[in-house]
Write an enzyme that holds these catalytic residues in place. Sequence first.
Site, PDB file in Angstrom:
ATOM      1  N   ASN A 242     -25.319 -19.447   1.192  1.00  0.00           N
ATOM      2  CA  ASN A 242     -26.132 -18.171   1.631  1.00  0.00           C
ATOM      3  C   ASN A 242     -26.543 -17.463   0.264  1.00  0.00           C
ATOM      4  O   ASN A 242     -27.424 -16.622   0.450  1.00  0.00           O
ATOM      5  CB  ASN A 242     -25.471 -17.596   2.718  1.00  0.00           C
ATOM      6  CG  ASN A 242     -23.994 -17.205   2.199  1.00  0.00           C
ATOM      7  OD1 ASN A 242     -23.248 -18.089   2.014  1.00  0.00           O
ATOM      8  ND2 ASN A 242     -23.753 -15.967   2.457  1.00  0.00           N
TER       9      ASN A 242
ATOM     10  N   THR B  20     -21.012 -15.984  30.988  1.00  0.00           N
ATOM     11  CA  THR B  20     -22.478 -16.380  31.447  1.00  0.00           C
ATOM     12  C   THR B  20     -23.405 -16.475  30.145  1.00  0.00           C
ATOM     13  O   THR B  20     -23.290 -15.700  29.331  1.00  0.00           O
ATOM     14  CB  THR B  20     -22.858 -15.225  32.282  1.00  0.00           C
ATOM     15  OG1 THR B  20     -22.067 -14.798  33.153  1.00  0.00           O
ATOM     16  CG2 THR B  20     -24.439 -15.315  32.775  1.00  0.00           C
TER      17      THR B  20
ATOM     18  N   CYS C 227     -22.824  -8.950   3.567  1.00  0.00           N
ATOM     19  CA  CYS C 227     -21.397  -8.600   4.166  1.00  0.00           C
ATOM     20  C   CYS C 227     -20.823  -7.976   2.893  1.00  0.00           C
ATOM     21  O   CYS C 227     -19.726  -6.950   3.248  1.00  0.00           O
ATOM     22  CB  CYS C 227     -20.477  -9.840   4.460  1.00  0.00           C
ATOM     23  SG  CYS C 227     -21.587 -11.084   5.369  1.00  0.00           S
TER      24      CYS C 227
ATOM     25  N   GLN D  67     -27.469 -21.668   6.803  1.00  0.00           N
ATOM     26  CA  GLN D  67     -28.594 -21.494   6.069  1.00  0.00           C
ATOM     27  C   GLN D  67     -29.338 -22.780   5.940  1.00  0.00           C
ATOM     28  O   GLN D  67     -30.562 -22.658   5.410  1.00  0.00           O
ATOM     29  CB  GLN D  67     -28.054 -21.261   4.590  1.00  0.00           C
ATOM     30  CG  GLN D  67     -27.439 -19.926   4.514  1.00  0.00           C
ATOM     31  CD  GLN D  67     -28.478 -18.661   4.467  1.00  0.00           C
ATOM     32  OE1 GLN D  67     -29.766 -18.810   4.483  1.00  0.00           O
ATOM     33  NE2 GLN D  67     -27.928 -17.817   5.024  1.00  0.00           N
TER      34      GLN D  67
ATOM     35  N   GLY E 298     -23.345 -18.084  14.366  1.00  0.00           N
ATOM     36  CA  GLY E 298     -22.602 -18.814  13.199  1.00  0.00           C
ATOM     37  C   GLY E 298     -21.148 -18.376  12.918  1.00  0.00           C
ATOM     38  O   GLY E 298     -20.422 -19.417  12.816  1.00  0.00           O
TER      39      GLY E 298
HETATM   40  C1  LIG Z   1     -25.190 -15.848   8.391  1.00  0.00           C
HETATM   41  C2  LIG Z   1     -24.398 -16.856   8.091  1.00  0.00           C
HETATM   42  C3  LIG Z   1     -23.227 -16.916   9.001  1.00  0.00           C
HETATM   43  C4  LIG Z   1     -23.016 -16.188  10.075  1.00  0.00           C
HETATM   44  O1  LIG Z   1     -23.885 -16.164  11.177  1.00  0.00           O
HETATM   45  P1  LIG Z   1     -23.902 -15.170  12.140  1.00  0.00           P
HETATM   46  O2  LIG Z   1     -24.700 -15.796  13.039  1.00  0.00           O
HETATM   47  O3  LIG Z   1     -24.471 -14.123  11.690  1.00  0.00           O
HETATM   48  O4  LIG Z   1     -22.664 -14.857  12.931  1.00  0.00           O
HETATM   49  C5  LIG Z   1     -22.406 -18.099   8.278  1.00  0.00           C
HETATM   50  N1  LIG Z   1     -22.454 -18.806   7.641  1.00  0.00           N
HETATM   51  C6  LIG Z   1     -23.564 -18.745   6.849  1.00  0.00           C
HETATM   52  C7  LIG Z   1     -23.897 -19.635   5.623  1.00  0.00           C
HETATM   53  C8  LIG Z   1     -24.324 -17.629   6.920  1.00  0.00           C
HETATM   54  O5  LIG Z   1     -25.420 -17.666   6.235  1.00  0.00           O
END
Ligand SMILES: *Cc1c(COP(=O)(O)O)cnc(C)c1O
Length: 390
Positions: free
Chosen positions: A152, A238, A326, A180, A71
């Site tokens: 989130n 890759t 985070c 999410q 993400g």
């Molecule tokens: C978890 C999350 C991300 C980050 O995704 P990752 O795959 O952990 O880098 C970004 N945006 C939202 C809304 C998330 O919940």
Amino acid sequence: MKKVYLDNAATTRVRDEVISAMLPYFTEYYGNPSSLHLFAREAAKGLDAARAQVAAALNATPQEIVFTGGGSEGDNMVLRGIARAYQKQGAHIITSAVEHHAVLHTLEALEKEQGLSVTYLPVDEYGRVSAAQVEQAIRPDTILVSIMFANNEVGTIMPVEEIGRVCRAHKVLFHTDAVQAVGHVPIDVEAMHIDLLSLSAHKFHGPKGVGALYVRKGVRLPALITGGGQERKKRAGTENVPGIVGMGVAIELAVAELAENTKAMCALRDRLISGMEARIPEIKLNGHRSQRLPNNVNFSIRYIEGESILLMLDLNGIAASSGSACTSGSLDPSHVLLAMGLTHEVAHGSLRLTLSRYTTPEEIDYVLEILPPIIEKLRAMSPLYQGGQN
Ligand SMILES: *Cc1c(COP(=O)(O)O)cnc(C)c1O
């Protein structure tokens, strides 16, 4: 000791079917999909199947799917890529104050490094922006609107379809961080006028470190990672073939079971919400009651710190979160709760419990048994709390 996992917004357990689908790509079809032999062709077939599965889940075409490393990478690729590719058209981006840090910190960096102008739309008490707010913020030099599908931390679902309609009417590109939402809410990039969408496999029972980006045909998006010509030159390196194959299976299953899972999960979510409200005084549900992810429960619990609740829950085998993963570890209160108008003191006492398809009614009842006495004990020790004494 019981072990209860209620931190599914941070990450999820990988499904057994996903693991089974991935295994042969470690041991049998381990060729590099770009090579010219049998091992490579099998790997490439796995990628093709996953691309079709991800596309089908979003009502997109396979040519519009780019595999990413998750993400955060997808969000970075969109924001940095659109800022660069569309700089002749303008340098203004609209977002919301409650986005994930992958969006907010990236935009802050672009403001500093490239003089990009960013509008951070305020949210209402539930954590929502309206399509009217977006429309009012659009300027002649606006190149992108980036608003998350669902939050989130508090689980609030944004009016994505209305925002998409406004963006389309003003010919401004619309990106949504749907990390999410995928697997929890129906998504249709055509009906919702979405031009770019990021998702991440580990939030819907797929593996970590793999994700996908939907890029509408005709949208110019340069590579963030350069090198080889993989992913139609949009993402060098890759491919994580087993991970991508796992993501394909995970998204297909999630979407196929969405209606059924939503019903069961909303029932458990509401059992937890009403149970907590009945047993614990002076708590406030954060986020919207109905425009809410089926798996999210988030409460502000006055007079105590979220972190101390987490420690006590952990001692009882319950995995939860305060604010986002985070921000835990730092003492800053959640930017999402502050943007929703909570005071620093109240924002500090927030607890997030996020469910999954594996959550059982017995687990919810266990939390409802364990949590109230923990809160009573912590409040009794809190200098802010007078309720017990008076
Ligand atoms: C978890 C999350 C991300 C980050 O995704 P990752 O795959 O952990 O880098 C970004 N945006 C939202 C809304 C998330 O919940």
